[in-house]
Design a protein around this motif. Structure first.
Motif, PDB file in Angstrom:
ATOM      1  N   THR A 333       0.839  -1.198   0.000  1.00 21.73           N
ATOM      2  CA  THR A 333       0.000   0.000   0.000  1.00 21.73           C
ATOM      3  C   THR A 333       0.873   1.247   0.000  1.00 21.73           C
ATOM      4  O   THR A 333       2.021   1.226   0.451  1.00 21.73           O
ATOM      5  CB  THR A 333      -0.925   0.034   1.233  1.00 21.73           C
ATOM      6  OG1 THR A 333      -0.133  -0.026   2.416  1.00 21.73           O
ATOM      7  CG2 THR A 333      -1.912  -1.132   1.198  1.00 21.73           C
ATOM      8  N   THR A 336       1.984   6.871   3.791  1.00 20.25           N
ATOM      9  CA  THR A 336       1.374   8.166   4.098  1.00 20.25           C
ATOM     10  C   THR A 336       2.300   9.312   3.711  1.00 20.25           C
ATOM     11  O   THR A 336       1.850  10.346   3.197  1.00 20.25           O
ATOM     12  CB  THR A 336       1.046   8.258   5.598  1.00 20.25           C
ATOM     13  OG1 THR A 336       0.170   7.183   5.945  1.00 20.25           O
ATOM     14  CG2 THR A 336       0.386   9.583   5.935  1.00 20.25           C
ATOM     15  N   GLY A 351      -2.501   4.680   1.408  1.00 15.63           N
ATOM     16  CA  GLY A 351      -3.315   3.547   1.819  1.00 15.63           C
ATOM     17  C   GLY A 351      -3.854   2.710   0.683  1.00 15.63           C
ATOM     18  O   GLY A 351      -4.316   1.579   0.907  1.00 15.63           O
TER      19      GLY A 351
END
Length: 362
Positions: A333, A336, A351
């Motif tokens: 993923t 951030t 994400g």
């Protein structure tokens, strides 16, 4: 190609023909992430502080970038300014500078020294045409736009006029965000092309207005414009190729609080290739394009071959000749943010699950 069910892809290295790598500590932070996104060749934007307006500045910046990441081919540009005369273009061409970037004054980050009148630069454009250098246009007009047009649509007559005046000059309309821009590029001859970013393939204006990490210039437009961009990516038309316009800003400049405008720019560099694939996967699931539209040949064209061809490069840069990128689904993923010391930059689509990417010898 059923992207949703594809577990493994092999592609040539991606060419990113529009990237912001900044300077100082920000340059040191973001430049090592170029290859993480599958990219081996980048066209570097010159809107630094001060802007890159001399050959010496461009070569110094290139040396700094190469010291950080020697396995990337950095194509350098000058910032169009009154000091960029035909004589400077002669010097730039001899030094291997690739292009000149036009920022209409006040349209985006660090554009305060930008252009107010294109007519003033006709001798410079003629010199560029003679030396076969590339003119890169930030295609927006500043200020209030009449008749309900977008800032990009209002700029399109300028593109047409420049192409008519200098038909042999290679011109790129950067980061297209409207269907009208795509049509304008198609209406021009083969010396005019355009870049399309990853983020304009999944963002729309309503999202950009509420998510500071999605705020950029040009602002993403309507779903219909986004869909037109997606269709251009899989059209196989060599006029359209990849340029992330990945633009890092410190999180402190993006998260500025209610009532204040965040810095304009979407940071996508560490997942450049993967974000395009994700946008195409979403588009097939939503019926915007068909699975049959996404082919190996079209992916290679948009991500790598068309841009290199327009810039008259070989299909693999000297730095990574004989390499390929391998993408596999491993549940990775998007992070951030990335950070170095006290500097932190937020990532777009944090994400979201994407292909993992590695480099291999071809």
């Amino acid at each position: 190609m059923q992207l949703k069910n594809t577990q493994r892809l092999e592609l040539p290295p991606t060419a990113d023909m529009h990237v912001h790598l900044r300077q100082g500590e920000m340059m040191k932070l973001v430049t090592p992430y170029v290859r993480a996104g599958g990219v081996d060749t980048v066209f570097v934007m010159p809107n630094l502080q001060p802007p890159i307006t001399t050959v010496a500045q461009a070569l110094e910046t290139k040396a700094q970038l190469q010291a950080i990441e020697p396995n990337v081919n950095f194509l350098m540009s000058l910032y169009l300014h009154s000091s960029v005369t035909p004589e400077v273009i002669d010097e730039a061409a001899a030094a291997g500078i690739t292009g000149v970037k036009v920022y209409p004054q006040g349209v985006t980050t660090n554009s305060e020294a930008g252009v107010t009148s294109f007519d003033d630069f006709y001798p410079t454009f003629a010199a560029m045409e003679k030396h076969d250098m590339v003119l890169n246009l930030h295609g927006e007009v500043p200020g209030v736009v009449p008749d309900g047009k977008t800032h990009e649509e209002a700029f399109l007559p300028t593109l047409q006029r420049l192409h008519e005046k200098f038909p042999k000059l290679r011109i790129i309309l950067e980061h297209c965000s409207t269907a009208a821009a795509l049509d304008a590029v198609r209406a021009c001859g083969p010396t005019v092309g355009a870049t399309i970013t990853a983020h304009h393939l999944y963002l729309t204006g309503d999202v950009s207005q509420v998510d500071s990490l999605a705020f950029c210039k040009p602002i993403p437009k309507t779903p219909a414009d986004r869909d037109a961009l997606l269709k251009a990516v899989v059209s196989g038309d060599p006029k359209f190729f990849f340029g992330t316009d990945s633009a890092p800003h410190p999180l402190t400049a993006k998260h500025v609080g209610e009532g204040k405008a965040p810095a304009a720019g979407v940071f996508t560099q560490p997942y450049a290739t993967q974000l395009v694939l994700l946008a195409l996967e979403d588009a097939t699931e939503n019926g915007i394009i068909s699975e049959a539209d996404v082919t190996q040949e079209k992916l290679e064209g948009f991500l790598s071959k068309f841009g290199r061809s327009f810039y008259k490069l070989s299909n693999n840069s000297n730095s990574s000749s004989g390499s390929k990128i391998v993408l596999e689904r491993k549940g990775e993923t998007i992070h951030t943010s990335i950070q170095r010391g006290g500097l932190e930059v937020g990532l777009s689509r944090a994400g979201a699950e994407v292909f993992s990417l590695r480099w291999e010898k071809a």
